[in-house]
Scaffold this motif. Structure first.
Motif, PDB file in Angstrom:
ATOM      1  N   LYS A  26       0.796  -1.233   0.000  1.00  0.00           N
ATOM      2  CA  LYS A  26       0.000   0.000   0.000  1.00  0.00           C
ATOM      3  C   LYS A  26       0.827   1.280   0.000  1.00  0.00           C
ATOM      4  O   LYS A  26       0.380   2.304  -0.510  1.00  0.00           O
ATOM      5  N   ASP A  27       2.044   1.250   0.566  1.00  0.00           N
ATOM      6  CA  ASP A  27       2.808   2.491   0.648  1.00  0.00           C
ATOM      7  C   ASP A  27       3.507   2.857  -0.653  1.00  0.00           C
ATOM      8  O   ASP A  27       3.849   4.002  -0.891  1.00  0.00           O
ATOM      9  N   LEU A  45     -14.088  -7.459   5.866  1.00  0.00           N
ATOM     10  CA  LEU A  45     -13.897  -7.878   7.257  1.00  0.00           C
ATOM     11  C   LEU A  45     -12.409  -7.988   7.584  1.00  0.00           C
ATOM     12  O   LEU A  45     -11.952  -7.562   8.636  1.00  0.00           O
ATOM     13  N   LEU A  46     -11.647  -8.559   6.633  1.00  0.00           N
ATOM     14  CA  LEU A  46     -10.215  -8.742   6.879  1.00  0.00           C
ATOM     15  C   LEU A  46      -9.466  -7.416   6.914  1.00  0.00           C
ATOM     16  O   LEU A  46      -8.362  -7.328   7.452  1.00  0.00           O
ATOM     17  N   LEU A  47     -10.049  -6.388   6.319  1.00  0.00           N
ATOM     18  CA  LEU A  47      -9.391  -5.081   6.305  1.00  0.00           C
ATOM     19  C   LEU A  47     -10.032  -4.136   7.334  1.00  0.00           C
ATOM     20  O   LEU A  47      -9.770  -2.944   7.343  1.00  0.00           O
ATOM     21  N   GLY A  48     -10.873  -4.697   8.188  1.00  0.00           N
ATOM     22  CA  GLY A  48     -11.449  -3.919   9.282  1.00  0.00           C
ATOM     23  C   GLY A  48     -12.383  -2.804   8.848  1.00  0.00           C
ATOM     24  O   GLY A  48     -12.525  -1.800   9.541  1.00  0.00           O
ATOM     25  N   GLY A 134      -5.930   3.490   3.503  1.00  0.00           N
ATOM     26  CA  GLY A 134      -5.844   4.559   2.513  1.00  0.00           C
ATOM     27  C   GLY A 134      -6.328   4.212   1.122  1.00  0.00           C
ATOM     28  O   GLY A 134      -6.670   5.096   0.353  1.00  0.00           O
ATOM     29  N   PHE A 135      -6.353   2.928   0.772  1.00  0.00           N
ATOM     30  CA  PHE A 135      -6.796   2.601  -0.594  1.00  0.00           C
ATOM     31  C   PHE A 135      -8.295   2.301  -0.596  1.00  0.00           C
ATOM     32  O   PHE A 135      -8.853   1.851   0.395  1.00  0.00           O
ATOM     33  N   PRO A 136      -8.952   2.550  -1.745  1.00  0.00           N
ATOM     34  CA  PRO A 136     -10.384   2.259  -1.819  1.00  0.00           C
ATOM     35  C   PRO A 136     -10.658   0.759  -2.011  1.00  0.00           C
ATOM     36  O   PRO A 136      -9.838   0.043  -2.600  1.00  0.00           O
TER      37      PRO A 136
END
Ligand code: SF4
Ligand code: SF4
Ligand code: SF4
Ligand code: SF4
Lengths: 295, 289
Positions: A26-27, A45-48, A134-136
């Motif tokens: 992601k960075d 769910l896994l990404l909260g 930060g990512f959609p």
């Protein structure tokens, strides 16, 4: 670049691997994540993810309905339905709404005009959010008992493409559905390459071979990640198959209790347990994705 | 009569429960097991058998006789899948991948013989004897084909045709209409649910589908020590389903799976769990010897 992660069947850790890969990349890269398993979405769910910023209903599924008032109970519709979706209940002909494919054959053959109508129903929702990383993320949820429509996935990918244009994002990462049916075909079609995830068991090998045939159908390159790699030491057929097909193995993730524990915490395992051996393996895989795939 | 083993999420151990339960139930019923997870059928692998008695599943696919076709476009208008496109002059063309084989186009075509019944292969069904005294019927979708429904429906018919006392179906994951097709006519659904947040999320969907279909459900919690069973009990209660077993994560089950020897036939303590599930099922269904 449009990258798909597939496995043939669920339960081999495809989404956990995807979530961790997204976390590690992601960075450096900008991407939209798409959860194409509309039947049982779980990347959110896994990404909260706790809330959706935008939801769109998808109307599009069609279901036949019989008006019992005008029906003369001739039984022609039942005879001609290609999928056996019409039952007789207490003497009335009734369409089973949870299995109807909406083809309208019954409506065409019914001798009493107006008795059978084809009604549009909701097939599910497509929704978007920005993850805390930060990512959609674009996801979908099929309504219970609706045709397992690849259209939902096509809709998701279209939305993702629009976002890419608006936000100047270069990559799309699609977590494909289980199986090899319409959702998977809609996921893999139009992509640039597919990363297959499998575990060393006969069932997973059988499923991933089938997924690979779909990839071949679209003439795309494929890579393999072996999950729970040490789980079945005598089983070499998965590696042999990848070698024979010329599918590069991106890496092997050992079986690690950190993974199920991270799932309960609703976090990618590389974030929840960065010191675990699974996380080490995942970082190595992310390195290869960087060097060989995203460049 | 029919019962079904299902579970919202893929990989919850649905097939493991299905084959072990079938083996345990063979002492009570003359049965057939039907693997209706046609996109990824695996019961034969778990039972250690090679698929046999292959039968093709072919669907109708229109072929146009352009000598007879009057280019009226009716076929294209009626096609719900938009599988027929027409040229400017009305000449119809088929996009085979979109065609569902429903034959609506043939029904509306006003010119006899303008649409000819072509066929396309969608997949296969199999009827395999197992060493456990019951046959296995398997449906298998061809790679590259999109439509699971016809395979599910034909495999189910083939299994029903054997007229056994008990038909036990193992469904695909999820809750789409192919899963409802598999579940249809069941007297009981056994939902295999993992007590993780993901498992519970998906498990709730299958219980909702069971409720919509008005079929009673029982819940088997798999890998029960990897999460909170209390949460599974909560959703089970919400949908009026009873939790009938908790199967802990077990190296023995994995070992028996790897060795191709169903756990219910071993001396491991887990075997007892499956026999217990079977007796709860027999109790519920009544009958059987
Ligand atoms: S619309 Fe098609 S699938 Fe639905 S009941 Fe009518 S004939 Fe059957
Ligand atoms: S074909 Fe029409 S009239 Fe005949 S049973 Fe069906 S709905 Fe009723
Ligand atoms: S068979 Fe059905 S889906 Fe196929 S072209 Fe004809 S109307 Fe369309
Ligand atoms: S309905 Fe028949 S005649 Fe009309 S365009 Fe189609 S094939 Fe030709």
């Amino acid at each position: 670049m449009q990258l798909v992660i597939a496995s043939g069947k669920g339960g081999v850790g495809k989404s956990t691997v995807t979530a961790s890969l997204l976390y590690l990349l992601k960075d450096e890269y900008r991407f939209v994540a798409v959860d194409a398993d509309a039947d049982a979405p779980n990347l959110d769910l896994l990404l909260g993810v706790e809330r959706w910023e935008e939801e769109r209903e998808l109307i599009g599924a069609k279901v036949a309905r019989i008006n019992t008032e005008s029906c003369i109970r001739c039984g022609i519709c039942q005879e001609r339905c290609p999928y056996d979706c019409i039952k007789v209940i207490d003497g009335d002909y009734v369409v089973s709404e949870l299995t109807c494919e909406g083809c309208n054959v019954c409506g065409l053959v019914c001798p009493v005009p107006g008795t059978i109508s084809l009604d549009e129903v909701r097939s599910g929702v497509v929704r978007k959010t920005t993850t805390r990383y930060g990512f959609p993320l674009i996801s979908a949820q099929l309504d219970v008992g609706r045709p397992n429509s690849g259209k939902l996935v096509t809709e998701e990918k279209e939305w993702a493409k629009k976002l890419m244009g608006e936000l100047g994002i270069e990559h799309m990462v699609v977590d494909s559905a289980a199986g090899i049916g319409c959702q998977v075909i809609a996921s893999i079609g139009g992509a640039d390459l597919t990363i297959l995830v499998a575990e060393p068991t006969p069932a997973s090998l059988s499923d991933v071979r089938r997924a690979y045939k779909v990839v071949q159908h679209f003439r795309q390159p494929a890579y393999l990640i072996i999950n729970k790699a040490d789980f079945n030491p005598g089983f070499t057929a998965l590696r042999e198959w990848a070698e024979a097909e010329g599918i590069p193995i991106l890496g092997e993730i050992p079986y690690d209790r950190a993974i199920p524990r991270s799932m309960s915490m609703l976090k990618p395992f590389v974030e929840a347990f960065p010191d675990s051996k699974a996380a080490d393996a995942m970082r190595e895989i992310a390195g290869r994705v960087r060097e060989e795939i995203l460049k | 009569m029919q019962i079904a083993v299902s579970g919202g999420k893929g990989g919850t151990g649905k097939s493991t429960v299905a084959i072990n339960l079938a083996i345990a139930l063979r002492e009570h019923y003359d049965l057939v097991l039907a693997d209706l997870d046609v996109e990824a059928p695996n019961d034969h692998l778990l039972l250690g058998v090679e698929l046999a008695n292959e039968e093709p599943v072919e669907l109708f696919m229109p072929r146009f006789d352009y000598g007879k076709c009057t280019r009226c476009r009716k076929c294209a208008e009626v096609c719900e899948e938009h599988a027929i496109i027409t040229m400017r002059d009305g000449t119809p063309f088929l996009m085979p991948n979109l065609c569902s084989g429903c034959a609506a186009c043939e029904i509306v075509c006003p010119v006899p013989g303008a649409i000819l019944p072509g066929k396309k292969l969608m997949g296969h069904t199999y009827l395999t004897e197992t060493p456990y005294g019951f046959p296995l019927v398997t449906g298998r979708l061809l790679e590259g084909e999109e439509r699971a429904m016809p395979i599910v429906s034909r495999a189910k018919k083939r299994a029903q045709g054997l007229e056994k006392e008990l038909l036990m179906v193992d469904t695909a994951a999820g809750t789409s209409n192919t899963v409802s097709k598999a579940l249809e006519d069941s007297r009981l659904i056994i939902a295999v649910i993992e007590p993780t947040p993901l498992g519970i999320h998906d498990g709730e969907l299958i219980l909702r589908l069971a409720k919509l279909m008005e079929v009673p459900a029982m819940v088997v919690v798999n890998r029960s020590d990897l999460g909170e069973v209390a949460k599974v009990r909560e959703i089970a209660e919400k949908y009026g389903a009873e939790v009938i077993a908790e199967i802990p994560y077990s190296e023995n089950i994995i070992r028996s799976y790897v060795e191709g020897k169903p756990i219910v036939l071993t001396d491991y303590p887990e075997a007892g769990l499956f026999r217990e599930i079977a007796s709860r099922v027999v109790e519920f269904l009544g009958g059987g010897e």
